[in-house]
Write a protein that holds these residues in place. Structure first.
Motif, PDB file in Angstrom:
ATOM      1  N   VAL A  87       0.836  -1.200   0.000  1.00  0.00           N
ATOM      2  CA  VAL A  87       0.000   0.000   0.000  1.00  0.00           C
ATOM      3  C   VAL A  87       0.872   1.253   0.000  1.00  0.00           C
ATOM      4  O   VAL A  87       0.643   2.194  -0.771  1.00  0.00           O
ATOM      5  N   PHE A  88       1.904   1.270   0.839  1.00  0.00           N
ATOM      6  CA  PHE A  88       2.761   2.451   0.915  1.00  0.00           C
ATOM      7  C   PHE A  88       3.464   2.706  -0.413  1.00  0.00           C
ATOM      8  O   PHE A  88       3.560   3.855  -0.862  1.00  0.00           O
ATOM      9  N   SER A  89       3.958   1.664  -1.058  1.00  0.00           N
ATOM     10  CA  SER A  89       4.698   1.839  -2.308  1.00  0.00           C
ATOM     11  C   SER A  89       3.819   2.350  -3.438  1.00  0.00           C
ATOM     12  O   SER A  89       4.321   2.890  -4.423  1.00  0.00           O
ATOM     13  N   ALA A  90       2.485   2.190  -3.303  1.00  0.00           N
ATOM     14  CA  ALA A  90       1.569   2.608  -4.362  1.00  0.00           C
ATOM     15  C   ALA A  90       1.097   4.047  -4.212  1.00  0.00           C
ATOM     16  O   ALA A  90       0.473   4.586  -5.128  1.00  0.00           O
ATOM     17  N   LEU A  91       1.402   4.678  -3.065  1.00  0.00           N
ATOM     18  CA  LEU A  91       0.886   6.021  -2.787  1.00  0.00           C
ATOM     19  C   LEU A  91       1.990   7.066  -2.872  1.00  0.00           C
ATOM     20  O   LEU A  91       3.114   6.809  -2.450  1.00  0.00           O
ATOM     21  N   PRO A  92       1.680   8.261  -3.361  1.00  0.00           N
ATOM     22  CA  PRO A  92       2.716   9.301  -3.461  1.00  0.00           C
ATOM     23  C   PRO A  92       3.060   9.936  -2.126  1.00  0.00           C
ATOM     24  O   PRO A  92       4.163  10.452  -1.945  1.00  0.00           O
ATOM     25  N   ALA A  93       2.116   9.927  -1.170  1.00  0.00           N
ATOM     26  CA  ALA A  93       2.375  10.603   0.111  1.00  0.00           C
ATOM     27  C   ALA A  93       1.657   9.882   1.243  1.00  0.00           C
ATOM     28  O   ALA A  93       0.929  10.487   2.031  1.00  0.00           O
ATOM     29  N   GLY A  94       1.865   8.571   1.325  1.00  0.00           N
ATOM     30  CA  GLY A  94       1.206   7.776   2.352  1.00  0.00           C
ATOM     31  C   GLY A  94       1.776   8.029   3.742  1.00  0.00           C
ATOM     32  O   GLY A  94       2.971   8.281   3.906  1.00  0.00           O
ATOM     33  N   LYS A  95       0.911   7.970   4.733  1.00  0.00           N
ATOM     34  CA  LYS A  95       1.309   8.107   6.135  1.00  0.00           C
ATOM     35  C   LYS A  95       0.342   7.259   6.960  1.00  0.00           C
ATOM     36  O   LYS A  95      -0.821   7.090   6.587  1.00  0.00           O
ATOM     37  N   PHE A  96       0.822   6.730   8.052  1.00  0.00           N
ATOM     38  CA  PHE A  96       0.047   5.782   8.833  1.00  0.00           C
ATOM     39  C   PHE A  96      -0.348   6.355  10.192  1.00  0.00           C
ATOM     40  O   PHE A  96       0.337   7.214  10.740  1.00  0.00           O
ATOM     41  N   ILE A  97      -1.437   5.834  10.723  1.00  0.00           N
ATOM     42  CA  ILE A  97      -1.660   5.931  12.150  1.00  0.00           C
ATOM     43  C   ILE A  97      -0.879   4.771  12.758  1.00  0.00           C
ATOM     44  O   ILE A  97      -1.162   3.614  12.468  1.00  0.00           O
ATOM     45  N   MET A  98       0.133   5.054  13.584  1.00  0.00           N
ATOM     46  CA  MET A  98       0.993   3.986  14.085  1.00  0.00           C
ATOM     47  C   MET A  98       0.953   3.916  15.605  1.00  0.00           C
ATOM     48  O   MET A  98       0.648   4.909  16.279  1.00  0.00           O
ATOM     49  N   LYS A  99       1.216   2.735  16.132  1.00  0.00           N
ATOM     50  CA  LYS A  99       1.274   2.557  17.581  1.00  0.00           C
ATOM     51  C   LYS A  99       2.374   3.441  18.165  1.00  0.00           C
ATOM     52  O   LYS A  99       3.481   3.497  17.628  1.00  0.00           O
ATOM     53  N   ARG A 100       2.069   4.098  19.265  1.00  0.00           N
ATOM     54  CA  ARG A 100       3.047   4.999  19.878  1.00  0.00           C
ATOM     55  C   ARG A 100       4.328   4.265  20.238  1.00  0.00           C
ATOM     56  O   ARG A 100       5.423   4.840  20.200  1.00  0.00           O
ATOM     57  N   LEU A 101       4.210   2.982  20.553  1.00  0.00           N
ATOM     58  CA  LEU A 101       5.385   2.194  20.918  1.00  0.00           C
ATOM     59  C   LEU A 101       6.425   2.181  19.809  1.00  0.00           C
ATOM     60  O   LEU A 101       7.633   2.127  20.064  1.00  0.00           O
ATOM     61  N   LEU A 102       5.970   2.272  18.554  1.00  0.00           N
ATOM     62  CA  LEU A 102       6.899   2.240  17.421  1.00  0.00           C
ATOM     63  C   LEU A 102       7.768   3.488  17.343  1.00  0.00           C
ATOM     64  O   LEU A 102       8.796   3.486  16.669  1.00  0.00           O
ATOM     65  N   ALA A 127      11.171   2.533  18.375  1.00  0.00           N
ATOM     66  CA  ALA A 127      11.886   1.495  17.647  1.00  0.00           C
ATOM     67  C   ALA A 127      13.028   2.120  16.857  1.00  0.00           C
ATOM     68  O   ALA A 127      12.833   3.146  16.190  1.00  0.00           O
ATOM     69  N   PRO A 128      14.228   1.538  16.899  1.00  0.00           N
ATOM     70  CA  PRO A 128      15.356   2.100  16.150  1.00  0.00           C
ATOM     71  C   PRO A 128      15.028   2.211  14.660  1.00  0.00           C
ATOM     72  O   PRO A 128      14.455   1.295  14.077  1.00  0.00           O
ATOM     73  N   ILE A 129      15.380   3.293  14.058  1.00  0.00           N
ATOM     74  CA  ILE A 129      15.214   3.581  12.630  1.00  0.00           C
ATOM     75  C   ILE A 129      13.734   3.723  12.260  1.00  0.00           C
ATOM     76  O   ILE A 129      13.303   4.775  11.780  1.00  0.00           O
ATOM     77  N   VAL A 130      12.947   2.672  12.485  1.00  0.00           N
ATOM     78  CA  VAL A 130      11.549   2.665  12.058  1.00  0.00           C
ATOM     79  C   VAL A 130      10.770   3.825  12.666  1.00  0.00           C
ATOM     80  O   VAL A 130      10.013   4.524  11.973  1.00  0.00           O
ATOM     81  N   GLY A 131      10.942   4.044  13.974  1.00  0.00           N
ATOM     82  CA  GLY A 131      10.199   5.086  14.645  1.00  0.00           C
ATOM     83  C   GLY A 131      10.487   6.466  14.104  1.00  0.00           C
ATOM     84  O   GLY A 131       9.568   7.260  13.840  1.00  0.00           O
ATOM     85  N   GLN A 132      11.764   6.777  13.905  1.00  0.00           N
ATOM     86  CA  GLN A 132      12.121   8.103  13.405  1.00  0.00           C
ATOM     87  C   GLN A 132      11.648   8.325  11.978  1.00  0.00           C
ATOM     88  O   GLN A 132      11.175   9.413  11.629  1.00  0.00           O
ATOM     89  N   TYR A 133      11.744   7.288  11.147  1.00  0.00           N
ATOM     90  CA  TYR A 133      11.255   7.421   9.775  1.00  0.00           C
ATOM     91  C   TYR A 133       9.743   7.632   9.761  1.00  0.00           C
ATOM     92  O   TYR A 133       9.221   8.438   8.978  1.00  0.00           O
ATOM     93  N   GLY A 134       9.031   6.895  10.623  1.00  0.00           N
ATOM     94  CA  GLY A 134       7.586   7.047  10.686  1.00  0.00           C
ATOM     95  C   GLY A 134       7.176   8.462  11.029  1.00  0.00           C
ATOM     96  O   GLY A 134       6.291   9.052  10.400  1.00  0.00           O
ATOM     97  N   LEU A 135       7.826   9.030  12.028  1.00  0.00           N
ATOM     98  CA  LEU A 135       7.518  10.401  12.420  1.00  0.00           C
ATOM     99  C   LEU A 135       7.868  11.393  11.321  1.00  0.00           C
ATOM    100  O   LEU A 135       7.144  12.363  11.083  1.00  0.00           O
TER     101      LEU A 135
END
Length: 244
Positions: free
Chosen positions: A88-103, A106-114
């Motif tokens: 889904v993310f790869s198909a969208l030009p500006a996708g963003k998620f509602i993500m669990k705060r715990l993430l 998470a190293p790397i993943v959390g900062q990229y998500g934000l």
């Protein structure tokens, strides 16, 4: 013997995916820190790597059907495994998620998500999380794009029926944006748990958008009908029929 070989191939594939997250994530991290474009490039490259490696490493092709939205909207997606996240993310030009705060931690993943504009929420505090996100959008704190939400709240195996949560309907009602339903059959090949990945063709399908303005109950019923009907059809195409 064939199962054992595929299990080993699956294990090697999983290792490759996590290595790609580490290598790409660390390599682009300086760019991601200073530019949202860099953060999105890192996430997009990992998603593309997964889709590129899956066919030749484990015999799993991926197919995107329908028309992914390129406008600001809610994307309500069937969630069966991590594969549909990448697709889904790869198909969208500006996708963003509602993500669990715990993430967030998470190293790397959390900062990229934000950095790409994901909204961290507390699991179990859905009402407060929805209010927080709506306020962030209205105040301009959240980045524009396609907001990806999972209306059932978590990964659900193919054929399992779980009620759709009211959170998606509240967002739809308060944001006044169209909602694009997304069906999937990826859980048939990439399960919620375990190492084994099954060969085949995993499909994610963007369905007809639901325009804004419907009453909350009517919207939620239409959303569930469209996603479940299309997902059942995709499952049947792959040879799976849910037990009665």
């Amino acid at each position: 013997m064939a199962y054992a070989i595929q299990w080993v191939r699956s294990l090697l594939f999983i290792i490759a995916v996590y290595l790609s997250i580490a290598v790409i994530g660390l390599g682009l991290f300086p760019w991601a820190l200073v530019s949202r474009r860099g953060a999105r490039a890192g996430c997009m490259n990992v998603s593309r790597f997964v889709r590129w490696a899956a066919p030749w490493m484990i015999g799993l092709k991926t197919e995107i059907r329908g028309t992914p939205p390129d406008y600001e909207c809610i994307v309500a997606a069937k969630h069966q495994s991590f594969l549909d996240v990448f697709m889904v993310f790869s198909a969208l030009p500006a996708g963003k998620f509602i993500m669990k705060r715990l993430l967030m931690y998470a190293p790397i993943v959390g900062q990229y998500g934000l950095r790409i504009g994901c909204i961290p929420v507390d699991r179990g505090k859905r009402g407060a999380a929805i209010k927080q996100m709506v306020e962030a959008v209205h105040e301009g704190k959240a980045t524009a794009g396609q907001l990806i939400i999972y209306p059932q709240g978590t990964r659900i195996a193919p054929g399992v029926k779980v009620p759709y949560k009211v959170g998606t309907a509240v967002l739809y009602e308060q944001l006044g944006q169209p909602c694009v339903p997304v069906a999937a059959n990826v859980g048939l090949f990439w399960p919620k748990r375990g190492i084994y990945r099954k060969p085949g063709t995993a499909v994610v399908e963007f369905l007809e958008p639901i325009p804004p303005g419907l009453p909350r109950h009517e919207f939620l019923k239409l959303l569930e009908t469209r996603i479940e009907t299309a997902s059942d059809r995709l499952n049947a195409e792959a040879g799976f029929h849910a037990p009665n």
